[in-house]
Scaffold this active site. Sequence first.
Site, PDB file in Angstrom:
ATOM      1  N   ASP A 139      -5.515 -13.282  -3.811  1.00 15.59           N
ATOM      2  CA  ASP A 139      -5.003 -13.189  -2.431  1.00 15.59           C
ATOM      3  C   ASP A 139      -5.213 -14.528  -1.744  1.00 15.59           C
ATOM      4  O   ASP A 139      -6.351 -14.922  -1.446  1.00 15.59           O
ATOM      5  CB  ASP A 139      -5.751 -12.093  -1.655  1.00 15.59           C
ATOM      6  CG  ASP A 139      -5.153 -10.724  -1.889  1.00 15.59           C
ATOM      7  OD1 ASP A 139      -5.644  -9.751  -1.271  1.00 15.59           O
ATOM      8  OD2 ASP A 139      -4.197 -10.613  -2.676  1.00 15.59           O
ATOM      9  N   HIS A 145     -12.093 -13.810   2.344  1.00 15.57           N
ATOM     10  CA  HIS A 145     -13.257 -12.946   2.144  1.00 15.57           C
ATOM     11  C   HIS A 145     -14.457 -13.703   1.581  1.00 15.57           C
ATOM     12  O   HIS A 145     -15.592 -13.466   2.003  1.00 15.57           O
ATOM     13  CB  HIS A 145     -12.896 -11.761   1.258  1.00 15.57           C
ATOM     14  CG  HIS A 145     -11.798 -10.929   1.831  1.00 15.57           C
ATOM     15  ND1 HIS A 145     -11.229  -9.862   1.159  1.00 15.57           N
ATOM     16  CD2 HIS A 145     -11.153 -11.008   3.032  1.00 15.57           C
ATOM     17  CE1 HIS A 145     -10.293  -9.332   1.922  1.00 15.57           C
ATOM     18  NE2 HIS A 145     -10.213 -10.004   3.054  1.00 15.57           N
ATOM     19  N   LYS A 204     -14.933  -7.931  -0.178  1.00 18.87           N
ATOM     20  CA  LYS A 204     -14.999  -8.446   1.194  1.00 18.87           C
ATOM     21  C   LYS A 204     -16.395  -8.122   1.717  1.00 18.87           C
ATOM     22  O   LYS A 204     -16.892  -7.021   1.476  1.00 18.87           O
ATOM     23  CB  LYS A 204     -13.919  -7.816   2.071  1.00 18.87           C
ATOM     24  CG  LYS A 204     -13.815  -8.427   3.465  1.00 18.87           C
ATOM     25  CD  LYS A 204     -12.681  -7.779   4.262  1.00 18.87           C
ATOM     26  CE  LYS A 204     -12.541  -8.399   5.650  1.00 18.87           C
ATOM     27  NZ  LYS A 204     -11.464  -7.739   6.438  1.00 18.87           N
ATOM     28  N   GLU A 247     -10.999  -6.049  -5.263  1.00 26.88           N
ATOM     29  CA  GLU A 247     -11.041  -7.068  -4.217  1.00 26.88           C
ATOM     30  C   GLU A 247     -12.281  -6.898  -3.354  1.00 26.88           C
ATOM     31  O   GLU A 247     -12.497  -5.843  -2.762  1.00 26.88           O
ATOM     32  CB  GLU A 247      -9.802  -6.986  -3.337  1.00 26.88           C
ATOM     33  CG  GLU A 247      -9.810  -8.001  -2.205  1.00 26.88           C
ATOM     34  CD  GLU A 247      -8.530  -8.029  -1.426  1.00 26.88           C
ATOM     35  OE1 GLU A 247      -7.518  -7.505  -1.920  1.00 26.88           O
ATOM     36  OE2 GLU A 247      -8.535  -8.550  -0.300  1.00 26.88           O
ATOM     37  N   HIS A 273       0.889  -1.150   0.000  1.00 19.97           N
ATOM     38  CA  HIS A 273       0.000   0.000   0.000  1.00 19.97           C
ATOM     39  C   HIS A 273       0.934   1.208   0.000  1.00 19.97           C
ATOM     40  O   HIS A 273       2.024   1.140   0.597  1.00 19.97           O
ATOM     41  CB  HIS A 273      -0.836   0.081   1.281  1.00 19.97           C
ATOM     42  CG  HIS A 273      -1.732  -1.072   1.544  1.00 19.97           C
ATOM     43  ND1 HIS A 273      -1.294  -2.236   2.145  1.00 19.97           N
ATOM     44  CD2 HIS A 273      -3.040  -1.246   1.300  1.00 19.97           C
ATOM     45  CE1 HIS A 273      -2.322  -3.072   2.273  1.00 19.97           C
ATOM     46  NE2 HIS A 273      -3.381  -2.492   1.769  1.00 19.97           N
ATOM     47  N   GLU A 281     -10.070 -13.030  -2.637  1.00 19.96           N
ATOM     48  CA  GLU A 281      -9.293 -13.484  -1.470  1.00 19.96           C
ATOM     49  C   GLU A 281     -10.014 -14.641  -0.799  1.00 19.96           C
ATOM     50  O   GLU A 281     -11.224 -14.573  -0.542  1.00 19.96           O
ATOM     51  CB  GLU A 281      -9.078 -12.364  -0.467  1.00 19.96           C
ATOM     52  CG  GLU A 281      -8.328 -12.847   0.786  1.00 19.96           C
ATOM     53  CD  GLU A 281      -7.919 -11.764   1.742  1.00 19.96           C
ATOM     54  OE1 GLU A 281      -7.421 -10.725   1.298  1.00 19.96           O
ATOM     55  OE2 GLU A 281      -8.133 -11.954   2.959  1.00 19.96           O
ATOM     56  N   MET A 285       2.549  -5.803  -7.716  1.00 20.66           N
ATOM     57  CA  MET A 285       1.252  -5.192  -7.405  1.00 20.66           C
ATOM     58  C   MET A 285       1.426  -4.087  -6.387  1.00 20.66           C
ATOM     59  O   MET A 285       2.259  -4.175  -5.480  1.00 20.66           O
ATOM     60  CB  MET A 285       0.299  -6.275  -6.870  1.00 20.66           C
ATOM     61  CG  MET A 285      -1.103  -5.806  -6.497  1.00 20.66           C
ATOM     62  SD  MET A 285      -1.255  -5.231  -4.786  1.00 20.66           S
ATOM     63  CE  MET A 285      -1.560  -6.766  -3.956  1.00 20.66           C
ATOM     64  N   ASP A 329      -1.846 -12.954   1.014  1.00 22.31           N
ATOM     65  CA  ASP A 329      -2.293 -11.819   1.825  1.00 22.31           C
ATOM     66  C   ASP A 329      -2.689 -12.374   3.194  1.00 22.31           C
ATOM     67  O   ASP A 329      -3.866 -12.614   3.468  1.00 22.31           O
ATOM     68  CB  ASP A 329      -3.481 -11.109   1.169  1.00 22.31           C
ATOM     69  CG  ASP A 329      -3.878  -9.882   1.963  1.00 22.31           C
ATOM     70  OD1 ASP A 329      -4.950  -9.311   1.683  1.00 22.31           O
ATOM     71  OD2 ASP A 329      -3.128  -9.490   2.873  1.00 22.31           O
ATOM     72  N   ASP A 335     -12.124 -11.773   9.732  1.00 28.35           N
ATOM     73  CA  ASP A 335     -11.076 -12.011   8.735  1.00 28.35           C
ATOM     74  C   ASP A 335      -9.794 -12.482   9.424  1.00 28.35           C
ATOM     75  O   ASP A 335      -9.081 -11.717  10.060  1.00 28.35           O
ATOM     76  CB  ASP A 335     -10.807 -10.686   8.002  1.00 28.35           C
ATOM     77  CG  ASP A 335      -9.910 -10.879   6.787  1.00 28.35           C
ATOM     78  OD1 ASP A 335      -9.611  -9.865   6.142  1.00 28.35           O
ATOM     79  OD2 ASP A 335      -9.527 -12.021   6.485  1.00 28.35           O
ATOM     80  N   ASP A 384      -7.124 -14.212   7.953  1.00 27.60           N
ATOM     81  CA  ASP A 384      -5.886 -14.085   7.158  1.00 27.60           C
ATOM     82  C   ASP A 384      -4.836 -15.116   7.592  1.00 27.60           C
ATOM     83  O   ASP A 384      -3.652 -14.807   7.732  1.00 27.60           O
ATOM     84  CB  ASP A 384      -5.305 -12.673   7.267  1.00 27.60           C
ATOM     85  CG  ASP A 384      -6.163 -11.635   6.539  1.00 27.60           C
ATOM     86  OD1 ASP A 384      -6.058 -10.450   6.888  1.00 27.60           O
ATOM     87  OD2 ASP A 384      -6.941 -12.030   5.642  1.00 27.60           O
ATOM     88  N   ASP A 431       2.422   1.791   3.310  1.00 23.22           N
ATOM     89  CA  ASP A 431       3.321   0.777   3.878  1.00 23.22           C
ATOM     90  C   ASP A 431       4.760   1.206   3.593  1.00 23.22           C
ATOM     91  O   ASP A 431       5.683   0.905   4.341  1.00 23.22           O
ATOM     92  CB  ASP A 431       3.119  -0.588   3.199  1.00 23.22           C
ATOM     93  CG  ASP A 431       1.735  -1.153   3.379  1.00 23.22           C
ATOM     94  OD1 ASP A 431       1.077  -0.815   4.383  1.00 23.22           O
ATOM     95  OD2 ASP A 431       1.305  -1.909   2.492  1.00 23.22           O
TER      96      ASP A 431
HETATM   97  C1  DIG Z   1      -7.242  -6.873   2.574  1.00 20.57           C
HETATM   98  O1  DIG Z   1      -7.438  -8.216   2.274  1.00 20.57           O
HETATM   99  C2  DIG Z   1      -6.685  -6.121   1.404  1.00 20.57           C
HETATM  100  C3  DIG Z   1      -5.561  -5.242   1.802  1.00 20.57           C
HETATM  101  O2  DIG Z   1      -4.644  -6.052   2.493  1.00 20.57           O
HETATM  102  C4  DIG Z   1      -4.994  -4.837   0.491  1.00 20.57           C
HETATM  103  O3  DIG Z   1      -5.554  -3.602   0.164  1.00 20.57           O
HETATM  104  C5  DIG Z   1      -5.477  -5.876  -0.494  1.00 20.57           C
HETATM  105  C6  DIG Z   1      -4.353  -6.313  -1.391  1.00 20.57           C
HETATM  106  O4  DIG Z   1      -4.002  -7.629  -1.193  1.00 20.57           O
HETATM  107  N1  DIG Z   1      -6.076  -6.908   0.362  1.00 20.57           N
HETATM  108 MN    MN Z   2      -6.541  -9.105   0.475  1.00 13.10          MN
HETATM  109 MN    MN Z   3      -8.313 -10.523   4.410  1.00 11.78          MN
END
Ligand code: DIG
Ligand code: MN
Ligand code: MN
Length: 386
Positions: free
Chosen positions: A244, A219, A182, A180, A53, A216, A87, A286, A254, A256, A56
């Site tokens: 992801d 998600h 969620k 993406e 990001h 993802e 990315m 991710d 979430d 992860d 980051d």
């Molecule tokens: C959350 O799953 C999002 C953030 O971590 C990021 O913006 C995106 C990219 O992988 N996934």
């Molecule tokens: Mn993600």
């Molecule tokens: Mn996530």
Amino acid sequence: MYTPKPEHKFSFGLWTVGSVGRDPFGEPVRRALSPVEIVHLLAEVGAWGVNFHDNDLIPIDATPAERDQIVHNFKYALAETGIVVPMATTNLFSDPAFRDGAFTSNDPRVRAYALHKTMHAIDLGVELGVGVYVFWGGREGAETDAAKDPVTAIKRTREAMNFLCAYVIDKGYNLKFALEAKPNEPRGDIYNATTGNMLAFIATLDHPEMVGVNPEVAHEHMAGLNFTHAVAQALEAGKLFHIDLNDQAFGRYDQDFRFGAHNIKSAFFLVKLLEDYGYGGSRHFDAHAYRTADLDDVKAFATGCIRTYLILKDKAAQFNADPEIQALLAEITADDGSLDGFKGAYSPQKAAALKGHTFDRVALGQRGQPYERLDQLTVELLLGVR
Ligand code: DIG
Ligand code: MN
Ligand code: MN
């Protein structure tokens, strides 16, 4: 045998192995690593790429001189290690300015600031060589639908995406967007909640050819969905621009988790799909280590993501070569060709013939399928006894 190579395209975000272990109920447990330290850690575990990001890498209040120094040091670490940057994305969810969303905020100043921030972040991503730009609308949602008309939210999102597609075209950038989804967290409900929603939304944009999805695992699982089916629909539509990878228990926040850490069977079918169809994009993890992890365990987390993917890639090859499994699949999908005349595109003649054809409905219902045998063979393959 499970050693990562660049052609595997394994990538991690700076925020993944760099997670300090903060959660809604606890403060950080690990020291923050610099982007340069993270690049070297990723090289050590055999990653191919690193993602970020904007903030980051560049703190939101950095001066231009500080920005330039950070980018210089980051580029040097990339050159030293050979790690690439496939990315990038914008943090449109951490700063209080985005407390009510970014592109869908009810405050037009915030909506404009979100575009401003994203254009600068796109420029930075392009400077570092990214080919895919991800949009995760973490704050694009609501706790009460009294506050925002969901139709208006869709229109605001579309206006922002159309503007940014036009920006990329205007600048001549070779860049694709990946949306993406969620379903919730951090907002009570997030708009465009699933990959399916995103695919429908993309079709309404001015430049849909530039825009795909970044599904993802966690998600879709949070929404109670089969992740492999979501990815299959994106793949079949030519819209799987990024992915992801992680893991997630259904019905939870979430998590992860490390790839394959919770549901190894669904991870297997996902890897089989990606490998069977020759998915050519990043395998982006991710995910982040447990809050209980120290730095060594963070490295074990990253290595585990990679090893599990490679082991399941090997299992998929075994599945495709297993004589008993393949014999069952041939039996299951057998076709004597007797109804070939009814296949394919419509014609009035075909419709008339099909309507006039006599079917033995009772016989159709008597055919069983050996799916228990097939799934048991799959399980035994995964358990390592085949
Ligand atoms: C959350 O799953 C999002 C953030 O971590 C990021 O913006 C995106 C990219 O992988 N996934
Ligand atoms: Mn993600
Ligand atoms: Mn996530």
